[in-house]
Design an enzyme around this catalytic site. Sequence first.
Site, PDB file in Angstrom:
ATOM      1  N   HIS A   1       0.853  -1.192   0.000  1.00  0.00           N
ATOM      2  CA  HIS A   1       0.000   0.000   0.000  1.00  0.00           C
ATOM      3  C   HIS A   1       0.881   1.231   0.000  1.00  0.00           C
ATOM      4  O   HIS A   1       2.005   1.194   0.484  1.00  0.00           O
ATOM      5  CB  HIS A   1      -0.926   0.007   1.221  1.00  0.00           C
ATOM      6  CG  HIS A   1      -0.208  -0.204   2.517  1.00  0.00           C
ATOM      7  ND1 HIS A   1       0.185  -1.459   2.941  1.00  0.00           N
ATOM      8  CD2 HIS A   1       0.221   0.665   3.459  1.00  0.00           C
ATOM      9  CE1 HIS A   1       0.813  -1.342   4.094  1.00  0.00           C
ATOM     10  NE2 HIS A   1       0.859  -0.054   4.435  1.00  0.00           N
TER      11      HIS A   1
ATOM     12  N   HIS B   1       0.904   5.259   1.049  1.00  0.00           N
ATOM     13  CA  HIS B   1       0.244   6.296   1.846  1.00  0.00           C
ATOM     14  C   HIS B   1       0.218   7.590   1.032  1.00  0.00           C
ATOM     15  O   HIS B   1       1.289   8.104   0.660  1.00  0.00           O
ATOM     16  CB  HIS B   1       1.018   6.553   3.142  1.00  0.00           C
ATOM     17  CG  HIS B   1       1.110   5.373   4.062  1.00  0.00           C
ATOM     18  ND1 HIS B   1       0.313   5.242   5.189  1.00  0.00           N
ATOM     19  CD2 HIS B   1       1.902   4.270   4.033  1.00  0.00           C
ATOM     20  CE1 HIS B   1       0.634   4.121   5.816  1.00  0.00           C
ATOM     21  NE2 HIS B   1       1.587   3.508   5.145  1.00  0.00           N
TER      22      HIS B   1
HETATM   23  P1  DGP Z   1       1.946   0.552   7.326  1.00  0.00           P
HETATM   24  O1  DGP Z   1       2.295   0.777   8.760  1.00  0.00           O
HETATM   25  O2  DGP Z   1       2.833   1.306   6.358  1.00  0.00           O
HETATM   26  O3  DGP Z   1       1.871  -0.925   7.004  1.00  0.00           O
HETATM   27  O4  DGP Z   1       0.496   1.151   7.138  1.00  0.00           O
HETATM   28  C1  DGP Z   1      -0.655   0.452   7.492  1.00  0.00           C
HETATM   29  C2  DGP Z   1      -1.747   1.458   7.661  1.00  0.00           C
HETATM   30  O5  DGP Z   1      -2.982   0.782   7.583  1.00  0.00           O
HETATM   31  C3  DGP Z   1      -1.723   2.199   9.000  1.00  0.00           C
HETATM   32  O6  DGP Z   1      -1.478   3.587   8.763  1.00  0.00           O
HETATM   33  C4  DGP Z   1      -3.102   1.982   9.586  1.00  0.00           C
HETATM   34  C5  DGP Z   1      -3.901   1.432   8.417  1.00  0.00           C
HETATM   35  N1  DGP Z   1      -4.892   0.439   8.793  1.00  0.00           N
HETATM   36  C6  DGP Z   1      -4.670  -0.709   9.473  1.00  0.00           C
HETATM   37  N2  DGP Z   1      -5.832  -1.392   9.596  1.00  0.00           N
HETATM   38  C7  DGP Z   1      -6.791  -0.654   8.964  1.00  0.00           C
HETATM   39  C8  DGP Z   1      -8.186  -0.836   8.760  1.00  0.00           C
HETATM   40  O7  DGP Z   1      -8.809  -1.817   9.175  1.00  0.00           O
HETATM   41  N3  DGP Z   1      -8.834   0.158   8.082  1.00  0.00           N
HETATM   42  C9  DGP Z   1      -8.177   1.260   7.600  1.00  0.00           C
HETATM   43  N4  DGP Z   1      -8.915   2.174   6.955  1.00  0.00           N
HETATM   44  N5  DGP Z   1      -6.862   1.447   7.777  1.00  0.00           N
HETATM   45  C10 DGP Z   1      -6.189   0.512   8.457  1.00  0.00           C
END
Ligand code: DGP
Length: 111
Positions: free
Chosen positions: A97, A99
Amino acid sequence: MDCIFCKIINGEVRSNIVYEDDYVVAFNDLNPMAPTHILIVPKKHIATILDISDADADIIGKINLAAKKIAEKFKFEDFRLVANCGKDAGQSVFHIHYHFLAGRRFAWPPG
Ligand code: DGP
């Protein structure tokens, strides 16, 4: 497969989707680090950037095009696109993913 982003992509888990095409979905991050914090996620499950293959080149291109479309949709000329690869780099969800961060100034170099 127990992957939270796959569950968001297939509708099992609710999220606020702001952009979608045949290759990617983009939705608001649960823990925003900026006034606008959107995650751009390929529909194909790929665990990390190190797992990308040549056959995935289209997907990676579509992610950048999605970032451009999101910037245009929300009228941002300045934004940051970040991908963490591996635990020590801050990756916590092992489905790649990017950001999309916008709405404030960002420091460089990052911490
Ligand atoms: P990273 O730490 O780079 O792997 O980013 C993962 C991101 O995913 C973190 O910023 C929080 C987000 N995240 C984790 N679980 C969920 C979820 O269930 N829904 C949403 N919208 N975001 C989530």
